[in-house]
Motif scaffolding. Sequence first.
Motif, PDB file in Angstrom:
ATOM      1  N   LEU A  53      -3.716  -2.799   6.028  1.00  0.00           N
ATOM      2  CA  LEU A  53      -3.202  -2.399   4.741  1.00  0.00           C
ATOM      3  C   LEU A  53      -4.228  -2.845   3.455  1.00  0.00           C
ATOM      4  CD1 LEU A  53      -0.171  -4.316   5.840  1.00  0.00           C
ATOM      5  CD2 LEU A  53      -0.144  -2.328   5.378  1.00  0.00           C
ATOM      6  N   THR A  54      -5.244  -3.417   3.574  1.00  0.00           N
ATOM      7  CA  THR A  54      -5.735  -3.338   1.896  1.00  0.00           C
ATOM      8  C   THR A  54      -6.324  -1.816   2.100  1.00  0.00           C
ATOM      9  OG1 THR A  54      -6.592  -5.480   2.816  1.00  0.00           O
ATOM     10  CG2 THR A  54      -7.521  -4.130   1.382  1.00  0.00           C
ATOM     11  N   ASN A  55      -7.088  -1.107   3.314  1.00  0.00           N
ATOM     12  CA  ASN A  55      -7.650  -0.103   2.790  1.00  0.00           C
ATOM     13  C   ASN A  55      -6.588   0.555   2.722  1.00  0.00           C
ATOM     14  OD1 ASN A  55     -10.518  -0.635   3.981  1.00  0.00           O
ATOM     15  ND2 ASN A  55      -9.248   0.405   5.764  1.00  0.00           N
ATOM     16  N   VAL A  56      -4.789   1.067   2.785  1.00  0.00           N
ATOM     17  CA  VAL A  56      -4.091   1.975   1.975  1.00  0.00           C
ATOM     18  C   VAL A  56      -3.681   1.207   0.736  1.00  0.00           C
ATOM     19  CG1 VAL A  56      -1.749   1.881   2.083  1.00  0.00           C
ATOM     20  CG2 VAL A  56      -2.784   1.815   4.491  1.00  0.00           C
ATOM     21  N   VAL A  57      -3.790  -0.327   0.399  1.00  0.00           N
ATOM     22  CA  VAL A  57      -2.887  -0.297  -1.111  1.00  0.00           C
ATOM     23  C   VAL A  57      -4.680  -0.101  -1.603  1.00  0.00           C
ATOM     24  CG1 VAL A  57      -1.040  -1.799  -0.686  1.00  0.00           C
ATOM     25  CG2 VAL A  57      -3.806  -2.391  -0.866  1.00  0.00           C
ATOM     26  N   ALA A  73       4.837  -8.887   1.816  1.00  0.00           N
ATOM     27  CA  ALA A  73       5.446  -9.544   1.134  1.00  0.00           C
ATOM     28  C   ALA A  73       4.850  -9.755   0.001  1.00  0.00           C
ATOM     29  CB  ALA A  73       5.985 -10.916   1.335  1.00  0.00           C
ATOM     30  N   VAL A  74       4.046  -9.964   0.039  1.00  0.00           N
ATOM     31  CA  VAL A  74       2.476 -10.639  -1.189  1.00  0.00           C
ATOM     32  C   VAL A  74       2.308  -8.882  -1.893  1.00  0.00           C
ATOM     33  CG1 VAL A  74       0.474 -11.177  -2.116  1.00  0.00           C
ATOM     34  CG2 VAL A  74       1.433 -12.602  -0.568  1.00  0.00           C
ATOM     35  N   LEU A  75       1.592  -8.384  -0.778  1.00  0.00           N
ATOM     36  CA  LEU A  75       1.272  -7.048  -1.248  1.00  0.00           C
ATOM     37  C   LEU A  75       2.931  -6.790  -1.877  1.00  0.00           C
ATOM     38  CD1 LEU A  75      -0.374  -5.756   2.025  1.00  0.00           C
ATOM     39  CD2 LEU A  75      -1.027  -6.336  -0.495  1.00  0.00           C
ATOM     40  N   ARG A  76       3.574  -5.944  -1.128  1.00  0.00           N
ATOM     41  CA  ARG A  76       5.177  -5.672  -2.319  1.00  0.00           C
ATOM     42  C   ARG A  76       5.178  -5.998  -3.698  1.00  0.00           C
ATOM     43  NH1 ARG A  76       8.280  -6.825   2.808  1.00  0.00           N
ATOM     44  NH2 ARG A  76       8.715  -5.301   3.704  1.00  0.00           N
ATOM     45  N   SER A  77       5.074  -7.390  -3.767  1.00  0.00           N
ATOM     46  CA  SER A  77       5.420  -8.095  -4.685  1.00  0.00           C
ATOM     47  C   SER A  77       4.435  -7.560  -6.612  1.00  0.00           C
ATOM     48  CB  SER A  77       5.187  -9.198  -4.848  1.00  0.00           C
ATOM     49  OG  SER A  77       4.038  -9.697  -4.536  1.00  0.00           O
ATOM     50  N   ARG A  78       3.449  -6.920  -6.011  1.00  0.00           N
ATOM     51  CA  ARG A  78       2.883  -6.027  -6.945  1.00  0.00           C
ATOM     52  C   ARG A  78       2.234  -5.024  -6.872  1.00  0.00           C
ATOM     53  NH1 ARG A  78      -1.224 -11.065  -4.904  1.00  0.00           N
ATOM     54  NH2 ARG A  78       0.875 -12.075  -5.335  1.00  0.00           N
ATOM     55  N   LEU A  79       2.922  -4.417  -6.269  1.00  0.00           N
ATOM     56  CA  LEU A  79       2.244  -3.065  -5.676  1.00  0.00           C
ATOM     57  C   LEU A  79       3.966  -1.709  -5.587  1.00  0.00           C
ATOM     58  CD1 LEU A  79      -0.519  -3.800  -2.799  1.00  0.00           C
ATOM     59  CD2 LEU A  79      -0.942  -2.227  -5.357  1.00  0.00           C
ATOM     60  N   HIS A  80       3.295  -0.788  -6.099  1.00  0.00           N
ATOM     61  CA  HIS A  80       4.438   0.010  -6.092  1.00  0.00           C
ATOM     62  C   HIS A  80       3.776   1.025  -4.606  1.00  0.00           C
ATOM     63  CE1 HIS A  80       5.176  -0.725 -10.472  1.00  0.00           C
ATOM     64  NE2 HIS A  80       4.130  -0.363 -10.655  1.00  0.00           N
ATOM     65  N   VAL A  81       4.144   0.507  -3.410  1.00  0.00           N
ATOM     66  CA  VAL A  81       3.864   0.764  -2.179  1.00  0.00           C
ATOM     67  C   VAL A  81       5.253   0.628  -1.652  1.00  0.00           C
ATOM     68  CG1 VAL A  81       2.401   1.314  -0.648  1.00  0.00           C
ATOM     69  CG2 VAL A  81       1.060   1.322  -2.350  1.00  0.00           C
ATOM     70  N   ALA A  82       6.136   1.624  -0.860  1.00  0.00           N
ATOM     71  CA  ALA A  82       6.793   0.675  -0.081  1.00  0.00           C
ATOM     72  C   ALA A  82       6.280   0.285   1.475  1.00  0.00           C
ATOM     73  CB  ALA A  82       8.010   1.819   0.268  1.00  0.00           C
ATOM     74  N   SER A 118      -7.281 -11.007   1.375  1.00  0.00           N
ATOM     75  CA  SER A 118      -6.734 -12.192   1.437  1.00  0.00           C
ATOM     76  C   SER A 118      -7.441 -12.438  -0.608  1.00  0.00           C
ATOM     77  CB  SER A 118      -7.131 -14.044   1.174  1.00  0.00           C
ATOM     78  OG  SER A 118      -6.458 -13.782   3.004  1.00  0.00           O
ATOM     79  N   LEU A 119      -8.337 -12.157  -0.684  1.00  0.00           N
ATOM     80  CA  LEU A 119      -9.020 -12.422  -2.042  1.00  0.00           C
ATOM     81  C   LEU A 119      -8.828 -10.717  -2.372  1.00  0.00           C
ATOM     82  CD1 LEU A 119     -12.435 -13.705  -1.671  1.00  0.00           C
ATOM     83  CD2 LEU A 119      -9.919 -15.002  -2.419  1.00  0.00           C
ATOM     84  N   ALA A 120      -8.607 -10.033  -2.297  1.00  0.00           N
ATOM     85  CA  ALA A 120      -7.830  -8.903  -2.698  1.00  0.00           C
ATOM     86  C   ALA A 120      -6.550  -8.838  -3.073  1.00  0.00           C
ATOM     87  CB  ALA A 120      -8.619  -7.167  -1.925  1.00  0.00           C
ATOM     88  N   ALA A 121      -6.136  -9.221  -2.436  1.00  0.00           N
ATOM     89  CA  ALA A 121      -4.836  -9.398  -2.803  1.00  0.00           C
ATOM     90  C   ALA A 121      -4.470 -10.430  -4.241  1.00  0.00           C
ATOM     91  CB  ALA A 121      -3.692  -9.926  -1.594  1.00  0.00           C
ATOM     92  N   VAL A 122      -5.125 -11.467  -3.648  1.00  0.00           N
ATOM     93  CA  VAL A 122      -4.794 -12.187  -5.823  1.00  0.00           C
ATOM     94  C   VAL A 122      -6.108 -11.094  -6.436  1.00  0.00           C
ATOM     95  CG1 VAL A 122      -6.689 -13.775  -6.711  1.00  0.00           C
ATOM     96  CG2 VAL A 122      -5.420 -14.378  -3.875  1.00  0.00           C
TER      97      VAL A 122
END
Length: 212
Positions: free
Chosen positions: A137-141, A100-109, A34-38
Amino acid sequence: MRRQFIVPAESCARSAAEARRAVLRDLHDGVGPSLAAVALGLRSARQLLTSDPAAAARMLAVLEEEMHSAIDDIKALVASENPASVAKHGLTGAVERFVAVLRSRLHVAIDVVLLGEIPPLPDAVSVAAYRIIREALTNVVTHAEARTCQVRLWFDAELHVEVVDDGVGAAEVAAGVGLASMRQRASDLGGNCRVEPGLDGGTRLAAALPLS
């Protein structure tokens, strides 16, 4: 005469150590992503400040909500309850919201694919699957430098989870704390979790979680 049962000090210490490890796993696999996404969102907002201040403001408002959600997760952890998102939206809904959160701020499909119907799951299985998927997913991004990623869920006597990406490979993930935590979560349910090279490159995480 009332019998007295004395619990050995060694047993108490072992139970306390196991409880601490469980809390640390929940912090690492739950609050950590969660904090990584923030943090990713804050980076995007900072980049938008000069070019599109209105968009930056909207993103900061979203990040504020995400921080409140992370705080709710910490409160649920302290109270030994399910993560707020899983309790409210179910496993697939919670996963789709995080994606959806990750998609909104990353160039990863990132796609979420349900292969068939998922039956109602015990809370322990839903939470374990959610934690495993978020950590993967956190490891992926953060490590994989991937362009595409797919989360697959299906059920055939047990819940199966796959996270497949086209990134640089599993070496960095395999050496981290996260993989040990994901394996332990699966093992606690009598299941298994492994990370291996994908058939066409990248990394494949596969977990099988029994319902009983």
